[in-house]
Design an enzyme around this catalytic site. Structure first.
Site, PDB file in Angstrom:
ATOM      1  N   SER A 141       0.814  -1.258  -0.114  1.00  0.00           N
ATOM      2  CA  SER A 141      -0.077   0.045   0.065  1.00  0.00           C
ATOM      3  C   SER A 141       0.890   1.189   0.040  1.00  0.00           C
ATOM      4  CB  SER A 141      -0.807   0.031   1.197  1.00  0.00           C
ATOM      5  OG  SER A 141      -1.440   1.378   1.436  1.00  0.00           O
ATOM      6  N   TYR A 154      -2.144  -1.785  10.144  1.00  0.00           N
ATOM      7  CA  TYR A 154      -2.264  -2.798   8.975  1.00  0.00           C
ATOM      8  C   TYR A 154      -1.011  -2.194   8.285  1.00  0.00           C
ATOM      9  CZ  TYR A 154      -4.026  -2.231   4.059  1.00  0.00           C
ATOM     10  OH  TYR A 154      -3.884  -2.009   2.680  1.00  0.00           O
TER      11      TYR A 154
HETATM   12  N1  LIG Z   1      -8.459  -0.471  -2.766  1.00  0.00           N
HETATM   13  C1  LIG Z   1      -7.256   0.304  -2.370  1.00  0.00           C
HETATM   14  O1  LIG Z   1      -7.348   1.497  -1.942  1.00  0.00           O
HETATM   15  C2  LIG Z   1      -5.966  -0.183  -1.778  1.00  0.00           C
HETATM   16  C3  LIG Z   1      -5.128   0.636  -1.661  1.00  0.00           C
HETATM   17  C4  LIG Z   1      -3.722   0.079  -0.968  1.00  0.00           C
HETATM   18  C5  LIG Z   1      -3.559  -1.435  -0.973  1.00  0.00           C
HETATM   19  N2  LIG Z   1      -4.691  -2.267  -1.275  1.00  0.00           N
HETATM   20  C6  LIG Z   1      -4.643  -3.438  -0.996  1.00  0.00           C
HETATM   21  O2  LIG Z   1      -4.822  -4.264  -2.425  1.00  0.00           O
HETATM   22  C7  LIG Z   1      -5.426  -5.710  -2.115  1.00  0.00           C
HETATM   23  C8  LIG Z   1      -6.604  -5.722  -2.890  1.00  0.00           C
HETATM   24  O3  LIG Z   1      -7.541  -4.837  -2.051  1.00  0.00           O
HETATM   25  P1  LIG Z   1      -9.115  -4.621  -2.766  1.00  0.00           P
HETATM   26  O4  LIG Z   1      -9.179  -3.000  -2.624  1.00  0.00           O
HETATM   27  O5  LIG Z   1      -8.987  -5.065  -4.186  1.00  0.00           O
HETATM   28  O6  LIG Z   1      -9.813  -5.039  -1.830  1.00  0.00           O
HETATM   29  P2  LIG Z   1     -11.298  -6.178  -1.962  1.00  0.00           P
HETATM   30  O7  LIG Z   1     -12.020  -5.879  -3.275  1.00  0.00           O
HETATM   31  O8  LIG Z   1     -12.034  -6.164  -0.729  1.00  0.00           O
HETATM   32  O9  LIG Z   1     -10.547  -7.651  -2.399  1.00  0.00           O
HETATM   33  C9  LIG Z   1     -10.007  -8.356  -1.208  1.00  0.00           C
HETATM   34  C10 LIG Z   1      -9.743  -9.774  -1.833  1.00  0.00           C
HETATM   35  O10 LIG Z   1      -8.938 -10.355  -0.534  1.00  0.00           O
HETATM   36  C11 LIG Z   1      -9.355 -11.468  -0.290  1.00  0.00           C
HETATM   37  N3  LIG Z   1      -9.160 -12.144   1.048  1.00  0.00           N
HETATM   38  C12 LIG Z   1      -9.410 -11.144   2.289  1.00  0.00           C
HETATM   39  N4  LIG Z   1      -8.954 -11.755   3.298  1.00  0.00           N
HETATM   40  C13 LIG Z   1      -8.372 -13.079   2.740  1.00  0.00           C
HETATM   41  C14 LIG Z   1      -7.774 -14.168   3.251  1.00  0.00           C
HETATM   42  N5  LIG Z   1      -7.548 -14.401   4.797  1.00  0.00           N
HETATM   43  N6  LIG Z   1      -7.344 -15.230   2.430  1.00  0.00           N
HETATM   44  C15 LIG Z   1      -7.524 -15.104   1.072  1.00  0.00           C
HETATM   45  N7  LIG Z   1      -8.352 -14.072   0.519  1.00  0.00           N
HETATM   46  C16 LIG Z   1      -8.549 -13.033   1.190  1.00  0.00           C
HETATM   47  C17 LIG Z   1     -11.024 -11.229  -0.631  1.00  0.00           C
HETATM   48  O11 LIG Z   1     -11.559 -12.370  -0.638  1.00  0.00           O
HETATM   49  P3  LIG Z   1     -13.301 -12.885  -0.429  1.00  0.00           P
HETATM   50  O12 LIG Z   1     -13.923 -11.856  -1.193  1.00  0.00           O
HETATM   51  O13 LIG Z   1     -13.429 -14.238  -0.574  1.00  0.00           O
HETATM   52  O14 LIG Z   1     -13.334 -12.337   1.162  1.00  0.00           O
HETATM   53  C18 LIG Z   1     -10.997 -10.496  -1.820  1.00  0.00           C
HETATM   54  O15 LIG Z   1     -10.901 -11.268  -3.032  1.00  0.00           O
HETATM   55  C19 LIG Z   1      -5.431  -5.699  -0.797  1.00  0.00           C
HETATM   56  O16 LIG Z   1      -4.035  -6.370  -0.315  1.00  0.00           O
HETATM   57  C20 LIG Z   1      -5.608  -4.140  -0.157  1.00  0.00           C
HETATM   58  O17 LIG Z   1      -5.061  -4.089   1.119  1.00  0.00           O
HETATM   59  C21 LIG Z   1      -6.034  -1.526  -1.651  1.00  0.00           C
END
Ligand SMILES: NC(=O)c1ccc[n+]([C@@H]2O[C@H](COP(=O)([O-])OP(=O)(O)OC[C@H]3O[C@@H](n4cnc5c(N)ncnc54)[C@H](OP(=O)(O)O)[C@@H]3O)[C@@H](O)[C@H]2O)c1
Length: 243
Positions: A141, A154
């Site tokens: 992140s 986090y």
């Molecule tokens: N969006 C942002 O602004 C942002 C910014 C910086 C970093 N990130 C990082 O980017 C990554 C993707 O985030 P996103 O925004 O795309 O979020 P998202 O749409 O909520 O996707 C999260 C994914 O992680 C899976 N997941 C959660 N806990 C898990 C576990 N214990 N084991 C396996 N899978 C798990 C979820 O699966 P289920 O749906 O089956 O629960 C989902 O597929 C994350 O690591 C997040 O921290 C996001």
């Protein structure tokens, strides 16, 4: 960009958001994609169906990345099923805002397990089976450079992953395997609450949120042959919020 035809890629947390975009992008390049998820079975089915509908290859595999045995199983079973692993993208994550005073020991452990410990052992397992010239990409992140309120544990777990990237990049370089981190900024997925959406739009000089596809393009480059000379790096993909 060189095609990923015949290569096998694991993308953790790919049932939605950034992971979904990465899975779809790598499948477009020809990779067989193992689409990992935790609970969202109907969503992951739709992701796999969308990939297959475009002529790509994908399978859904449930595994809780915060559980080391599951993280290992995901990699071991992929190698057994497809006889190779070429790409591992550690993307699974969950942001639970908590101030220092509100963070319980369980909260702290959960962040470390999902964003640091699970990915570490997934990488260890991948290092055993991955082909030479393989690729590991860790999703962190941009927040590790911004330090916003309520994100200390986090972002601490994310910082650990960035550090792992550097050490493991050194260890695996003799086999031509690269290990890099991509650090998204505020990206338009279900993870963002309204205040964070507004903060993200304001912080970027582009005055918009990132799109999952913006991140997937960077990952697609890092897993390509063209990125063979890039390793141990944290690439900021946050629309300029970190400069
Ligand atoms: N969006 C942002 O602004 C942002 C910014 C910086 C970093 N990130 C990082 O980017 C990554 C993707 O985030 P996103 O925004 O795309 O979020 P998202 O749409 O909520 O996707 C999260 C994914 O992680 C899976 N997941 C959660 N806990 C898990 C576990 N214990 N084991 C396996 N899978 C798990 C979820 O699966 P289920 O749906 O089956 O629960 C989902 O597929 C994350 O690591 C997040 O921290 C996001």
């Amino acid at each position: 960009m060189t095609s990923l035809n015949g290569k096998v890629a694991i993308v953790t947390g790919a049932s939605s958001g950034i992971g979904q975009a990465i899975a779809e992008r790598l499948a477009t390049e020809g990779a067989i994609v193992v689409v990992n998820y935790l609970r969202s079975e109907s969503k992951v089915r739709a992701v796999v169906a969308a990939i297959q509908g475009k002529g790509g290859k994908a399978v859904a595999v449930q595994a809780d990345i915060s559980v080391v045995a599951d993280a290992r199983r995901l990699v071991v079973d992929t190698a057994a099923q497809f006889s190779r692993v070429d790409i591992l993208v550690n993307n699974a994550g969950k942001f639970v805002p908590k101030s220092l005073l509100d963070t319980s020991e369980d909260d702290f452990d959960a962040q470390m397990a999902l964003h640091a410990k699970g990915p570490y052992f997934a990488m260890q397992e991948a290092a055993k089976v991955m082909r030479d010239q393989g690729r590991i990409v860790n999703i962190s992140s941009a927040g590790t450079k911004l330090h916003y309120y309520g994100a200390t544990a986090y972002l601490g777990s994310r910082g650990a992953l960035e550090q792992f990237t550097q050490g493991i990049a050194q260890e695996l370089a003799p086999r031509g395997i690269t290990v890099n981190t991509v650090a998204p900024g505020f990206t338009d997925t279900g993870i963002l609450t309204e205040p964070y959406r507004q903060m993200g739009i304001q912080l970027s000089p582009f005055k918009r949120l990132g799109r999952p596809e913006d991140i997937a393009e960077v990952v697609a480059f890092l897993v390509s042959e063209q990125a063979r000379w890039v390793t141990g790096q944290t690439i900021q993909a946050g629309g300029g919020i970190v400069m």
